[in-house]
Design a protein around this motif. Sequence first.
Motif, PDB file in Angstrom:
ATOM      1  N   TYR A  14       0.827  -1.205   0.000  1.00  0.00           N
ATOM      2  CA  TYR A  14       0.000   0.000   0.000  1.00  0.00           C
ATOM      3  C   TYR A  14       0.857   1.249   0.000  1.00  0.00           C
ATOM      4  O   TYR A  14       0.712   2.111   0.848  1.00  0.00           O
ATOM      5  N   GLY A  15       1.748   1.350  -0.921  1.00  0.00           N
ATOM      6  CA  GLY A  15       2.527   2.555  -1.075  1.00  0.00           C
ATOM      7  C   GLY A  15       3.702   2.663  -0.130  1.00  0.00           C
ATOM      8  O   GLY A  15       3.725   3.517   0.736  1.00  0.00           O
ATOM      9  N   LEU A  16       4.662   1.798  -0.297  1.00  0.00           N
ATOM     10  CA  LEU A  16       5.891   1.869   0.491  1.00  0.00           C
ATOM     11  C   LEU A  16       7.063   2.173  -0.438  1.00  0.00           C
ATOM     12  O   LEU A  16       7.176   1.587  -1.506  1.00  0.00           O
ATOM     13  N   PHE A  17       7.935   3.067  -0.014  1.00  0.00           N
ATOM     14  CA  PHE A  17       9.135   3.346  -0.789  1.00  0.00           C
ATOM     15  C   PHE A  17      10.312   2.526  -0.295  1.00  0.00           C
ATOM     16  O   PHE A  17      11.362   2.511  -0.909  1.00  0.00           O
ATOM     17  N   GLY A  18      10.149   1.846   0.819  1.00  0.00           N
ATOM     18  CA  GLY A  18      11.239   1.100   1.424  1.00  0.00           C
ATOM     19  C   GLY A  18      11.741  -0.051   0.571  1.00  0.00           C
ATOM     20  O   GLY A  18      12.846  -0.538   0.773  1.00  0.00           O
ATOM     21  N   ARG A  19      10.966  -0.510  -0.375  1.00  0.00           N
ATOM     22  CA  ARG A  19      11.367  -1.621  -1.233  1.00  0.00           C
ATOM     23  C   ARG A  19      11.961  -1.157  -2.562  1.00  0.00           C
ATOM     24  O   ARG A  19      12.059  -1.934  -3.505  1.00  0.00           O
ATOM     25  N   ALA A  20      12.331   0.086  -2.627  1.00  0.00           N
ATOM     26  CA  ALA A  20      12.885   0.632  -3.869  1.00  0.00           C
ATOM     27  C   ALA A  20      14.250   0.016  -4.171  1.00  0.00           C
ATOM     28  O   ALA A  20      15.038  -0.237  -3.270  1.00  0.00           O
ATOM     29  N   ILE A  45      -0.614   4.588  -4.254  1.00  0.00           N
ATOM     30  CA  ILE A  45      -0.460   5.857  -3.548  1.00  0.00           C
ATOM     31  C   ILE A  45      -1.595   6.740  -4.045  1.00  0.00           C
ATOM     32  O   ILE A  45      -1.475   7.404  -5.056  1.00  0.00           O
ATOM     33  N   GLY A  46      -2.697   6.682  -3.325  1.00  0.00           N
ATOM     34  CA  GLY A  46      -3.914   7.329  -3.781  1.00  0.00           C
ATOM     35  C   GLY A  46      -3.913   8.828  -3.628  1.00  0.00           C
ATOM     36  O   GLY A  46      -3.161   9.394  -2.842  1.00  0.00           O
ATOM     37  N   PHE A  47      -4.733   9.449  -4.376  1.00  0.00           N
ATOM     38  CA  PHE A  47      -5.102  10.851  -4.300  1.00  0.00           C
ATOM     39  C   PHE A  47      -4.056  11.842  -4.805  1.00  0.00           C
ATOM     40  O   PHE A  47      -4.403  12.985  -5.054  1.00  0.00           O
ATOM     41  N   ILE A  48      -2.810  11.442  -4.958  1.00  0.00           N
ATOM     42  CA  ILE A  48      -1.799  12.406  -5.401  1.00  0.00           C
ATOM     43  C   ILE A  48      -2.131  12.918  -6.798  1.00  0.00           C
ATOM     44  O   ILE A  48      -2.050  14.110  -7.070  1.00  0.00           O
ATOM     45  N   GLY A  49      -2.517  12.015  -7.686  1.00  0.00           N
ATOM     46  CA  GLY A  49      -2.869  12.417  -9.048  1.00  0.00           C
ATOM     47  C   GLY A  49      -4.093  13.298  -9.109  1.00  0.00           C
ATOM     48  O   GLY A  49      -4.300  14.019 -10.083  1.00  0.00           O
ATOM     49  N   ALA A  60       6.486  15.809  -6.259  1.00  0.00           N
ATOM     50  CA  ALA A  60       7.730  15.312  -5.663  1.00  0.00           C
ATOM     51  C   ALA A  60       7.890  15.819  -4.236  1.00  0.00           C
ATOM     52  O   ALA A  60       8.273  15.059  -3.338  1.00  0.00           O
ATOM     53  N   LEU A  61       7.577  17.081  -4.007  1.00  0.00           N
ATOM     54  CA  LEU A  61       7.693  17.635  -2.656  1.00  0.00           C
ATOM     55  C   LEU A  61       6.704  16.974  -1.696  1.00  0.00           C
ATOM     56  O   LEU A  61       7.067  16.628  -0.563  1.00  0.00           O
ATOM     57  N   LEU A  62       5.466  16.796  -2.136  1.00  0.00           N
ATOM     58  CA  LEU A  62       4.472  16.169  -1.271  1.00  0.00           C
ATOM     59  C   LEU A  62       4.829  14.722  -0.964  1.00  0.00           C
ATOM     60  O   LEU A  62       4.711  14.280   0.176  1.00  0.00           O
ATOM     61  N   MET A  63       5.300  13.988  -1.965  1.00  0.00           N
ATOM     62  CA  MET A  63       5.659  12.589  -1.727  1.00  0.00           C
ATOM     63  C   MET A  63       6.863  12.485  -0.802  1.00  0.00           C
ATOM     64  O   MET A  63       6.920  11.601   0.046  1.00  0.00           O
ATOM     65  N   THR A  64       7.817  13.385  -0.932  1.00  0.00           N
ATOM     66  CA  THR A  64       8.978  13.387  -0.048  1.00  0.00           C
ATOM     67  C   THR A  64       8.560  13.689   1.385  1.00  0.00           C
ATOM     68  O   THR A  64       8.974  13.001   2.328  1.00  0.00           O
ATOM     69  N   ALA A  65       7.709  14.700   1.540  1.00  0.00           N
ATOM     70  CA  ALA A  65       7.232  15.050   2.884  1.00  0.00           C
ATOM     71  C   ALA A  65       6.394  13.921   3.477  1.00  0.00           C
ATOM     72  O   ALA A  65       6.536  13.588   4.665  1.00  0.00           O
ATOM     73  N   GLY A 124       1.054   5.538   1.377  1.00  0.00           N
ATOM     74  CA  GLY A 124      -0.281   5.653   0.787  1.00  0.00           C
ATOM     75  C   GLY A 124      -1.324   6.072   1.798  1.00  0.00           C
ATOM     76  O   GLY A 124      -2.281   6.777   1.465  1.00  0.00           O
ATOM     77  N   ILE A 125      -1.149   5.667   3.045  1.00  0.00           N
ATOM     78  CA  ILE A 125      -2.076   6.082   4.095  1.00  0.00           C
ATOM     79  C   ILE A 125      -1.915   7.575   4.373  1.00  0.00           C
ATOM     80  O   ILE A 125      -2.899   8.307   4.524  1.00  0.00           O
ATOM     81  N   VAL A 126      -0.682   8.026   4.405  1.00  0.00           N
ATOM     82  CA  VAL A 126      -0.422   9.453   4.645  1.00  0.00           C
ATOM     83  C   VAL A 126      -1.003  10.291   3.508  1.00  0.00           C
ATOM     84  O   VAL A 126      -1.665  11.308   3.758  1.00  0.00           O
TER      85      VAL A 126
END
Length: 153
Positions: free
Chosen positions: A3-9, A77-81, A108-113, A130-132
Motif C-alpha cells: 500500500y505505497g511503500l518506498f522502502g522496497r525501492a 499511492i492514492g489521491f496524489i494524481g 515530488a515535494l508532497l511525496m517526499t514530505a 499511501g495512508i499518509v
Amino acid sequence: MVYGLFGRATWGKIALSAVTLLGLFWFFQRKAMSLNALLLGESEAKHLGIPVQKLKRQLILLTAVGVGVTVSVSGMIGFIGLVIPHLGRMLSGPDHRTLIPLSALLGALLMTAADMFARVAVAPAELPVGIVTAIIGAPFFLYLLFQQKGKIL
C-alpha cells in the motif's frame, strides 16, 4: 499487497521510474499548447487545428503507462494524481506550460514530505506512505467536490 511503500525501492525500479517520468514529462510539455486549446472545448480545439481524437488517445495511453509504472514500482499511492494538479492550478492558473512542471515539483515535494512523515510517525515501524497521502488527499478531494457542487447547481 503493498500500500505505497518506498522502502522496497531498488536502483532498477528507480531507473525505470526516472526514464518513464522524463519521457512522459517531455511528451506532456510538448503538448502543453494543445492541452490549453482543449480547455476551450473539443470543437474549438479542432478548429484551431488540434487533432483532438488522436491527442486524447495519446493522453489516455501515456497516462495509463505512467500510472502502471508508478503503481508497479511503489504500490497504491492514492489521491496524489487528483490533488496535486488542482493545487497547482490554484497556484499558477490553467496554463499547462507552467502547470505541468509545477505539478511535477509539487508532487515530488508532497511525496517526499509524506514519506518522511510515514517513516518517523510510528518509528521504528514504517507507516505506508499511501495512508499518509490518503489522509492528506481525501479531505482536499472532498473540498474540491463540494466546491464544484456549488457551481453545478
